[in-house]
Design a protein around this motif. Structure first.
Motif, PDB file in Angstrom:
ATOM      1  N   LEU A  64      81.566  14.601  35.187  1.00 44.90           N
ATOM      2  CA  LEU A  64      80.970  14.016  36.353  1.00 44.90           C
ATOM      3  C   LEU A  64      81.846  13.793  38.373  1.00 44.90           C
ATOM      4  O   LEU A  64      81.585  14.128  39.166  1.00 44.90           O
ATOM      5  CB  LEU A  64      80.513  12.664  35.782  1.00 44.90           C
ATOM      6  N   GLY A  65      82.953  13.055  38.332  1.00 43.76           N
ATOM      7  CA  GLY A  65      83.900  12.917  39.088  1.00 43.76           C
ATOM      8  C   GLY A  65      84.526  14.088  39.432  1.00 43.76           C
ATOM      9  O   GLY A  65      84.203  14.540  41.048  1.00 43.76           O
ATOM     10  N   ARG A  66      84.766  15.205  38.738  1.00 42.95           N
ATOM     11  CA  ARG A  66      85.022  16.633  39.269  1.00 42.95           C
ATOM     12  C   ARG A  66      84.197  17.021  40.209  1.00 42.95           C
ATOM     13  O   ARG A  66      84.131  17.311  41.200  1.00 42.95           O
ATOM     14  CB  ARG A  66      85.926  17.357  38.138  1.00 42.95           C
ATOM     15  N   ILE A  67      82.389  17.215  39.772  1.00 43.68           N
ATOM     16  CA  ILE A  67      81.665  17.366  40.359  1.00 43.68           C
ATOM     17  C   ILE A  67      81.320  17.491  41.724  1.00 43.68           C
ATOM     18  O   ILE A  67      81.156  17.834  42.410  1.00 43.68           O
ATOM     19  CB  ILE A  67      80.287  17.706  39.435  1.00 43.68           C
ATOM     20  N   PHE A  68      81.312  16.272  41.861  1.00 40.75           N
ATOM     21  CA  PHE A  68      81.642  14.797  42.623  1.00 40.75           C
ATOM     22  C   PHE A  68      82.901  15.502  43.839  1.00 40.75           C
ATOM     23  O   PHE A  68      82.061  16.157  44.815  1.00 40.75           O
ATOM     24  CB  PHE A  68      81.165  13.481  42.835  1.00 40.75           C
ATOM     25  N   ASN A  72      85.412  18.423  51.475  1.00 41.31           N
ATOM     26  CA  ASN A  72      85.385  18.537  52.882  1.00 41.31           C
ATOM     27  C   ASN A  72      84.735  17.291  53.820  1.00 41.31           C
ATOM     28  O   ASN A  72      85.344  17.246  54.988  1.00 41.31           O
ATOM     29  CB  ASN A  72      84.699  19.845  52.750  1.00 41.31           C
ATOM     30  N   GLU A  73      83.710  16.749  52.805  1.00 43.60           N
ATOM     31  CA  GLU A  73      82.696  15.685  53.659  1.00 43.60           C
ATOM     32  C   GLU A  73      84.118  14.101  53.479  1.00 43.60           C
ATOM     33  O   GLU A  73      83.525  13.557  54.578  1.00 43.60           O
ATOM     34  CB  GLU A  73      81.811  15.542  52.830  1.00 43.60           C
ATOM     35  N   PHE A  74      84.153  13.737  52.643  1.00 38.75           N
ATOM     36  CA  PHE A  74      85.124  12.427  52.857  1.00 38.75           C
ATOM     37  C   PHE A  74      86.780  12.864  51.797  1.00 38.75           C
ATOM     38  O   PHE A  74      87.371  13.745  51.751  1.00 38.75           O
ATOM     39  CB  PHE A  74      84.341  12.041  51.396  1.00 38.75           C
ATOM     40  N   GLU A  75      87.233  11.387  52.252  1.00 39.56           N
ATOM     41  CA  GLU A  75      88.331  11.796  51.995  1.00 39.56           C
ATOM     42  C   GLU A  75      89.189  11.074  50.885  1.00 39.56           C
ATOM     43  O   GLU A  75      88.678   9.460  50.619  1.00 39.56           O
ATOM     44  CB  GLU A  75      89.553  10.842  52.962  1.00 39.56           C
ATOM     45  N   PHE A  76      89.247  11.772  49.459  1.00 33.67           N
ATOM     46  CA  PHE A  76      89.302  10.968  48.493  1.00 33.67           C
ATOM     47  C   PHE A  76      89.897  10.716  47.800  1.00 33.67           C
ATOM     48  O   PHE A  76      91.735  11.387  47.811  1.00 33.67           O
ATOM     49  CB  PHE A  76      88.560  12.057  47.075  1.00 33.67           C
ATOM     50  N   TYR A  77      90.524   9.300  46.610  1.00 30.33           N
ATOM     51  CA  TYR A  77      91.426   8.311  46.768  1.00 30.33           C
ATOM     52  C   TYR A  77      90.730   8.293  44.604  1.00 30.33           C
ATOM     53  O   TYR A  77      90.424   8.073  44.686  1.00 30.33           O
ATOM     54  CB  TYR A  77      91.446   6.972  46.866  1.00 30.33           C
ATOM     55  N   ASN A  78      91.597   9.214  43.962  1.00 29.33           N
ATOM     56  CA  ASN A  78      91.207   9.588  42.370  1.00 29.33           C
ATOM     57  C   ASN A  78      91.748   8.702  41.862  1.00 29.33           C
ATOM     58  O   ASN A  78      92.873   7.975  41.978  1.00 29.33           O
ATOM     59  CB  ASN A  78      91.103  10.787  42.488  1.00 29.33           C
ATOM     60  N   TYR A  79      91.072   7.359  41.022  1.00 26.58           N
ATOM     61  CA  TYR A  79      91.350   6.603  40.118  1.00 26.58           C
ATOM     62  C   TYR A  79      91.310   6.644  38.495  1.00 26.58           C
ATOM     63  O   TYR A  79      89.917   7.004  38.400  1.00 26.58           O
ATOM     64  CB  TYR A  79      90.971   5.534  41.070  1.00 26.58           C
ATOM     65  N   SER A  80      92.283   7.419  37.556  1.00 26.98           N
ATOM     66  CA  SER A  80      92.395   7.233  36.451  1.00 26.98           C
ATOM     67  C   SER A  80      93.881   6.999  36.241  1.00 26.98           C
ATOM     68  O   SER A  80      94.800   6.970  36.572  1.00 26.98           O
ATOM     69  CB  SER A  80      91.672   8.807  36.401  1.00 26.98           C
ATOM     70  N   ARG A  81      93.781   7.399  34.808  1.00 24.66           N
ATOM     71  CA  ARG A  81      95.022   7.074  34.313  1.00 24.66           C
ATOM     72  C   ARG A  81      95.768   8.491  33.222  1.00 24.66           C
ATOM     73  O   ARG A  81      96.809   8.215  32.540  1.00 24.66           O
ATOM     74  CB  ARG A  81      94.634   6.270  32.746  1.00 24.66           C
ATOM     75  N   ASN A  82      94.629   9.394  33.993  1.00 22.60           N
ATOM     76  CA  ASN A  82      96.115  11.401  32.980  1.00 22.60           C
ATOM     77  C   ASN A  82      96.228  11.749  33.867  1.00 22.60           C
ATOM     78  O   ASN A  82      96.006  12.154  34.954  1.00 22.60           O
ATOM     79  CB  ASN A  82      94.618  11.564  32.473  1.00 22.60           C
ATOM     80  N   GLU A  83      97.736  11.511  34.213  1.00 25.83           N
ATOM     81  CA  GLU A  83      98.683  12.154  35.192  1.00 25.83           C
ATOM     82  C   GLU A  83      98.302  13.589  35.170  1.00 25.83           C
ATOM     83  O   GLU A  83      98.520  14.575  35.506  1.00 25.83           O
ATOM     84  CB  GLU A  83      99.897  11.295  34.418  1.00 25.83           C
ATOM     85  N   ASN A  84      98.471  13.897  33.744  1.00 22.51           N
ATOM     86  CA  ASN A  84      98.212  15.547  33.460  1.00 22.51           C
ATOM     87  C   ASN A  84      96.444  15.953  34.314  1.00 22.51           C
ATOM     88  O   ASN A  84      97.295  17.363  35.327  1.00 22.51           O
ATOM     89  CB  ASN A  84      98.499  15.812  32.536  1.00 22.51           C
ATOM     90  N   SER A  85      95.829  15.339  34.475  1.00 27.65           N
ATOM     91  CA  SER A  85      94.364  15.718  34.504  1.00 27.65           C
ATOM     92  C   SER A  85      94.842  16.169  36.004  1.00 27.65           C
ATOM     93  O   SER A  85      94.043  16.058  36.973  1.00 27.65           O
ATOM     94  CB  SER A  85      93.496  14.984  34.441  1.00 27.65           C
ATOM     95  N   GLN A  86      95.764  14.479  36.616  1.00 28.02           N
ATOM     96  CA  GLN A  86      95.271  14.372  38.150  1.00 28.02           C
ATOM     97  C   GLN A  86      96.292  15.342  39.083  1.00 28.02           C
ATOM     98  O   GLN A  86      96.364  16.117  39.835  1.00 28.02           O
ATOM     99  CB  GLN A  86      96.439  12.964  38.253  1.00 28.02           C
ATOM    100  N   SER A  87      97.485  16.109  37.933  1.00 27.13           N
ATOM    101  CA  SER A  87      98.021  17.311  39.435  1.00 27.13           C
ATOM    102  C   SER A  87      97.459  18.176  38.716  1.00 27.13           C
ATOM    103  O   SER A  87      97.167  19.079  39.838  1.00 27.13           O
ATOM    104  CB  SER A  87      99.083  17.118  37.483  1.00 27.13           C
ATOM    105  N   GLU A  88      96.575  18.143  37.733  1.00 33.28           N
ATOM    106  CA  GLU A  88      95.802  19.953  37.515  1.00 33.28           C
ATOM    107  C   GLU A  88      94.596  19.364  39.198  1.00 33.28           C
ATOM    108  O   GLU A  88      94.610  20.501  39.755  1.00 33.28           O
ATOM    109  CB  GLU A  88      94.907  19.874  36.394  1.00 33.28           C
ATOM    110  N   GLU A 102      84.028  17.989  44.170  1.00 27.01           N
ATOM    111  CA  GLU A 102      84.220  19.481  44.347  1.00 27.01           C
ATOM    112  C   GLU A 102      83.030  20.191  45.684  1.00 27.01           C
ATOM    113  O   GLU A 102      83.405  20.462  45.930  1.00 27.01           O
ATOM    114  CB  GLU A 102      84.034  19.930  43.566  1.00 27.01           C
ATOM    115  N   LYS A 103      81.737  19.029  44.968  1.00 24.47           N
ATOM    116  CA  LYS A 103      80.378  18.683  46.082  1.00 24.47           C
ATOM    117  C   LYS A 103      80.979  18.421  47.474  1.00 24.47           C
ATOM    118  O   LYS A 103      80.049  19.181  48.384  1.00 24.47           O
ATOM    119  CB  LYS A 103      79.452  18.177  45.032  1.00 24.47           C
ATOM    120  N   TYR A 104      81.340  17.874  47.817  1.00 24.17           N
ATOM    121  CA  TYR A 104      81.464  16.813  48.938  1.00 24.17           C
ATOM    122  C   TYR A 104      83.774  16.826  49.238  1.00 24.17           C
ATOM    123  O   TYR A 104      83.184  15.679  50.170  1.00 24.17           O
ATOM    124  CB  TYR A 104      81.276  15.684  48.620  1.00 24.17           C
TER     125      TYR A 104
END
Length: 104
Positions: free
Chosen positions: A13-17, A23-39, A19-21
């Protein structure tokens, strides 16, 4: 540009959001998976990643203080029923305690 703190931005869900927005917002992703964060960073270079877990109120509060978001999207969760049933305590910590921490 408005700042968005999104928990679980590397999940479905987070990734879709993002992707969709993107260019409209400055995103800060808060999560615990460093590999997924790198991707996520390779796919969306403007996304800022913060390592943390929604169960950890101290780290979550530090992220709020650092980012000062205009919008918070809580997408971190265990969503697969079979995994939740096999790991009920972890599911409750992430889905319930994590949500309470976000609200507070």
């Amino acid at each position: 540009m408005k700042k968005v703190l999104i928990t679980g931005g590397v999940g479905t869900l987070g990734r879709i959001f993002i992707e969709k927005y993107y260019n409209e917002f400055e995103f800060y992703n808060y999560s615990r998976n460093e590999n997924s964060q790198s991707e996520l960073k390779r796919e969306f270079p403007k996304v800022n990643n913060i390592i943390g877990s929604v169960e950890d109120k101290h780290t979550l509060n530090k992220a709020y203080g650092k980012v000062k978001p205009h919008i918070v999207i809580h997408a971190a969760a265990i969503k697969h029923v079979d995994i939740a049933e096999e790991n009920p305590i972890e599911c409750c910590k992430i889905n319930i305690l994590g949500s309470i921490n976000i609200i507070e």
